[in-house]
Enzyme design. Sequence first.
Site, PDB file in Angstrom:
ATOM      1  N   VAL A 148      21.128  44.820  22.946  1.00 17.63           N
ATOM      2  CA  VAL A 148      20.812  43.865  24.264  1.00 17.63           C
ATOM      3  C   VAL A 148      20.454  42.481  23.920  1.00 17.63           C
ATOM      4  CG1 VAL A 148      18.954  43.852  25.637  1.00 17.63           C
ATOM      5  CG2 VAL A 148      19.696  46.023  25.420  1.00 17.63           C
ATOM      6  N   GLU A 149      19.978  42.427  22.721  1.00 14.69           N
ATOM      7  CA  GLU A 149      19.446  40.890  22.200  1.00 14.69           C
ATOM      8  C   GLU A 149      20.762  40.187  21.814  1.00 14.69           C
ATOM      9  OE1 GLU A 149      16.782  38.998  22.555  1.00 14.69           O
ATOM     10  OE2 GLU A 149      15.389  40.889  22.933  1.00 14.69           O
ATOM     11  N   THR A 150      21.798  40.598  21.146  1.00 13.92           N
ATOM     12  CA  THR A 150      22.752  39.799  20.737  1.00 13.92           C
ATOM     13  C   THR A 150      24.061  40.265  20.425  1.00 13.92           C
ATOM     14  OG1 THR A 150      22.264  40.296  18.329  1.00 13.92           O
ATOM     15  CG2 THR A 150      21.101  38.500  19.100  1.00 13.92           C
ATOM     16  N   TYR A 347      13.951  45.469  30.878  1.00 12.06           N
ATOM     17  CA  TYR A 347      14.606  45.271  29.581  1.00 12.06           C
ATOM     18  C   TYR A 347      14.308  46.514  28.818  1.00 12.06           C
ATOM     19  CZ  TYR A 347      14.519  43.385  24.683  1.00 12.06           C
ATOM     20  OH  TYR A 347      14.837  43.414  23.488  1.00 12.06           O
TER      21      TYR A 347
END
Length: 367
Positions: A148-150, A347
Site C-alpha cells: 500500500v505504501e510504495t 487504510y
Amino acid sequence: MLKTLSTAIFWIAACALPVSAAAQKHPKPRKTAAPATASAAAVGSSVLYATRPEALQFADDLAERRDLDREWVRQAIGQARFLPQVPKLMLPPAKGTAKNWRVYRSRFIDPVRIRAGTRFWQDNAEALARAEREFGVPAEIIVGIIGVETIYGQQMGNFRVMDALATLAFDFPAAHPRAAERQAFFQRELEQFLSLTHRTNVDPFEPRGSYAGAMGLGQFMPSSWVRYAIDFDGDGRVDLFNSPADAIGSVASYFVAHGWKPGMPTHYAVQFDPARLQLDELLAPDILPSFSPASMQAKGAVLDAAGAQHAGPLALVELQNGDDARSYVAGTENFYAITRYNWSSYYAMAVIELGREVAAARAAARP
C-alpha cells in the site's frame, strides 16, 4: 506511545540512513544567494528558508536542544526550499466529498500490486518468516503495508525530505482544521531528521521521500525511523530504502510497539438486529476497541461465531460506499494497531485485503 523495544532499535549505529560515498562528511553549505523577500508563500519554490527569521531562530533553538553544531543546522535549514505544492496536498477533501470504500479499495487491491507483492514475498520469504516468528506479525500484514505504501519500493517519493519537512514545519496551511497541531508535529519531525542525519554523517539534502517527509519502502517518518527501525539484515546499519529485510523487520517492530497481539485476528464479520440496534452508541468510540462481544451484541451488532468468542474489546468499524449501503466489520485491537500506521480504517482494510490477496496469489502459483 513509545513502548520498550530491544536496545538494538536505539543503537545509534543501527539508525544510520543509507549514505553514498560522496556524503560521508557533514555537508558544506551551498553558496546560493538568498532571495530578497522573506515570504516563501508569496514567491514560490525559488525561496530558501535562509530568508525567514523564524526558521533560523528555530535552527538556533534546535541546535541548543540537541547539542548540534549551530552553523550546520542554520545552513541546513537555510538551504531548504519552500515547495508550494506541498501545503495544498495536506488539506483535507472539500466538505461534502463522500467517502467510498469500494473506490478506495480499487486503488490498492489491483493486479499490479498483487503481482509485485507476490514477487516481493518470494524474494524475501526468509525475512518475512523470521519477522513473523520473532515479532508475531503475520507476513501478509507486512506485505500489505509495504504494498500500500510504495508498491514494494516502486514509488518511494521524489521530494527532498529536507524541503518537504521545512515547508510543513514553517508553512503548514492555516486552512487545515488542526493547523497548529500538525505544524508542531512537522517541526518535531524536522528536528528528528536533522538530528539523525547529523549524527550519521548524511547530507540532509540527499534522502528523497513523500511530500510529508516519509522515507523508504515502509514510508517511515523520521521519528519512527529513530524509534522503531531496526537492522534486520545484520549489516550494522538501518537502510529502509535499499534493504527489504530492514524494512520488513522495522514494520514488524513498529506494530509490536503499537500494541500488536500475536495470533489475534484483525476483524470479524458483523450484521445488525434492527430491533435492538443502537448504531450511534456503537459508533461513538470510532475505531477504538471499547465493547466486549456481549455488550456489542446487546446493542444490536450480531457477530459471527468467532467474533462472539473473541477475548478482548471490539470496535464497530464503518466504511462508507458513497451513496450505497455502508459496510461494517468488528475491529479488534490488531485492527486498531494497523491504524496507528495511518489513522484510517479505510487504510487498515486496504492493508489487510491486499495482504490476503497476495497470499492467495502466492498459494495459487505454487506447483
